[in-house]
Design an enzyme around this catalytic site. Structure first.
Site, PDB file in Angstrom:
ATOM      1  N   ASP A 273       0.669  -1.232  -0.178  1.00  0.00           N
ATOM      2  CA  ASP A 273      -0.193   0.077   0.002  1.00  0.00           C
ATOM      3  C   ASP A 273       0.904   1.389  -0.081  1.00  0.00           C
ATOM      4  O   ASP A 273       2.138   1.181   0.384  1.00  0.00           O
ATOM      5  CB  ASP A 273      -0.961   0.020   1.347  1.00  0.00           C
ATOM      6  CG  ASP A 273      -0.320   0.629   2.562  1.00  0.00           C
ATOM      7  OD1 ASP A 273      -0.214   1.820   2.588  1.00  0.00           O
ATOM      8  OD2 ASP A 273       0.467  -0.269   3.307  1.00  0.00           O
ATOM      9  N   CYS A 311      -0.869   3.541 -22.856  1.00  0.00           N
ATOM     10  CA  CYS A 311      -2.168   3.247 -21.835  1.00  0.00           C
ATOM     11  C   CYS A 311      -3.298   3.651 -22.355  1.00  0.00           C
ATOM     12  O   CYS A 311      -3.461   4.577 -23.328  1.00  0.00           O
ATOM     13  CB  CYS A 311      -2.072   4.441 -20.587  1.00  0.00           C
ATOM     14  SG  CYS A 311      -3.167   4.358 -19.307  1.00  0.00           S
ATOM     15  N   CYS A 313      -6.279   4.037 -20.566  1.00  0.00           N
ATOM     16  CA  CYS A 313      -7.203   4.666 -19.438  1.00  0.00           C
ATOM     17  C   CYS A 313      -8.090   5.651 -20.253  1.00  0.00           C
ATOM     18  O   CYS A 313      -7.629   6.380 -21.265  1.00  0.00           O
ATOM     19  CB  CYS A 313      -6.637   4.861 -18.386  1.00  0.00           C
ATOM     20  SG  CYS A 313      -5.912   6.418 -18.389  1.00  0.00           S
ATOM     21  N   CYS A 316      -6.198   8.799 -20.976  1.00  0.00           N
ATOM     22  CA  CYS A 316      -5.063   8.694 -22.098  1.00  0.00           C
ATOM     23  C   CYS A 316      -5.867   8.941 -23.449  1.00  0.00           C
ATOM     24  O   CYS A 316      -5.320   9.101 -24.127  1.00  0.00           O
ATOM     25  CB  CYS A 316      -4.089   7.684 -22.033  1.00  0.00           C
ATOM     26  SG  CYS A 316      -3.123   7.848 -20.397  1.00  0.00           S
ATOM     27  N   HIS A 342      -5.518   8.130 -13.840  1.00  0.00           N
ATOM     28  CA  HIS A 342      -4.374   7.440 -14.476  1.00  0.00           C
ATOM     29  C   HIS A 342      -3.333   6.854 -14.052  1.00  0.00           C
ATOM     30  O   HIS A 342      -3.092   5.662 -14.094  1.00  0.00           O
ATOM     31  CB  HIS A 342      -3.929   8.743 -15.417  1.00  0.00           C
ATOM     32  CG  HIS A 342      -2.436   8.038 -16.280  1.00  0.00           C
ATOM     33  ND1 HIS A 342      -2.364   7.216 -17.182  1.00  0.00           N
ATOM     34  CD2 HIS A 342      -1.272   8.209 -15.736  1.00  0.00           C
ATOM     35  CE1 HIS A 342      -1.150   6.954 -17.416  1.00  0.00           C
ATOM     36  NE2 HIS A 342      -0.450   7.571 -16.497  1.00  0.00           N
TER      37      HIS A 342
END
Length: 396
Positions: A273, A311, A313, A316, A342
């Protein structure tokens, strides 16, 4: 009174599917789903991952997130969370939740706390109210929150602590871990111990060995990624992990840069994390297949390229570097929202690649590639860039 089942009555919650050297591809079963490991958990300290809705997190691939039991217990308060039926409903999140106990706040809020073997007294930096947090109360708080994975209350010393201070913190961590175990958690929750030891390899090995003898569902490496040199992080993490059980999940608390993750996966760590991707985003930086990109830089003012050519996403696919640069230049909140989306999308795809490389036996190749792209600056690990008042490990 604990309703925790004895170890021999509970099915195993962790399965190792395959290995590549010391790296492991696994499955971790919780009340809110079974998660493939190695896994990255976004940090949502205050019951939210900053600038992200819960449905967006789910859409881009998040399966489990981290929240902080101490902070949520202070604000809004357990009574508010109970009204909603637990932390999952409070934040409209149907995936997994790991709650940190409040132990790290003993490090990050050192000017607002007093520690004894019984527990720690916090003076709220918000309103001056006091909370005496014991291992037992930490378990009760996390029981009320209804998290899937519960962390024991630990004592996290500063990385520059002397041997005696580190020894005392480690001893206290062990005593508190046993009190947490004795107090118990709700049936179905998993309880993870945290190995400490400061900057001393012998203490870290001893801590891992001691806790490994107890009936915990998983084990964490605590007290690292606090500003120490990158080489020290890896050395002390390896010393700890090498003493932990092979058949239980291993969690490195606070490691979130691609380089840190790939190096620790290679020595057998399963869970991570960090605020690294979200904190970078709010400061105008993007994680890309070619390394970190400072979108604030003036050279992107007329750049019509996406953030990352590789990418897919929605950021993008729809926005240019020039547009995000403009938003950053004007101080618009949308800039942080787009970059956060992103960066987290990038991290989840990165972890998919890590898992695939383990299954295909090509982790070492990926490790070399990531090392070249995200080379750590000596003495200044990339994770440290994510620091805020509450430290890099637990604050979103």
């Amino acid at each position: 009174m604990s309703d925790r089942l004895p170890n021999n009555a509970r099915p195993s919650n962790f399965e190792i599917v395959c290995r590549d050297g010391l790296a492991r591809l696994g499955r971790l079963k919780t009340l809110h789903g079974t998660f493939e490991t190695p896994i990255f958990m976004p940090v949502g300290t205050n019951a939210n991952v900053k600038l992200m809705r819960s449905d967006e997190l789910r859409r881009i691939g998040a399966t489990i997130i981290l929240s902080n039991a101490y902070h949520v217990a202070v604000r809004p308060g357990l009574d508010v969370v109970e009204l909603h039926g637990g932390l999952h409903r409070f934040m409209a999140w149907d995936g997994g939740i790991l709650t940190d106990s409040g132990g790290f706040q003993m490090f990050s809020l050192k000017n607002f706390r007093k520690v004894s073997d019984e527990g720690v007294t916090f003076v709220s930096p918000y309103d001056g109210s006091k909370l005496f947090l014991t291992p037992e109360l930490s378990m009760e708080i996390q029981r009320t929150l209804g998290s899937d994975i519960v962390m024991v209350l630990d004592h996290c010393p500063p990385i520059d602590a002397g041997y005696k201070e580190a020894f005392d913190a480690t001893r206290r961590t062990h005593e508190w871990a046993e009190r947490c175990l004795k107090h118990g958690i709700k049936e179905g929750q998993l309880l993870f111990a945290i190995a400490q030891g400061g900057a001393f390899e012998d203490l870290r090995r001893a801590s891992a060995r001691h806790l490994s003898e107890k009936d915990f569902d998983g084990f964490a490496v605590g007290g690292l990624s606090l500003g120490e040199p990158f080489e020290m992080t890896l050395r002390l993490a390896h010393a700890t992990v090498s003493e932990l059980p092979d058949d239980k999940p291993r969690y490195f608390m606070g490691g979130g840069s691609p380089r840190t993750i790939i190096e620790l996966v290679a020595i057998g760590v399963d869970m991570f994390d960090s605020v690294y991707p979200t904190r970078l985003a709010r400061h105008g930086a993007a994680l890309t297949s070619e390394g970190r990109l400072n979108v604030k830089a003036s050279r992107y003012r007329k750049d019509l390229s996406p953030i990352d050519h590789r990418c897919d996403c929605l950021v993008c696919q729809n926005y240019t570097r020039s547009y995000v640069h403009h938003l950053l230049n004007r101080g618009e909140t949308l800039a942080g929202m787009l970059l956060t989306y992103h960066n987290l999308y990038y991290m989840f795809r990165f972890m998919e690649r890590v898992r695939k490389s383990i299954s295909e036996g090509t982790l070492e190749e990926m490790r070399r590639e990531v090392g070249e792209i995200y080379e750590e600056r000596r003495g200044n690990p990339a994770d440290v860039l994510a620091l805020d008042y509450d430290g890099a490990r637990r604050h979103s």
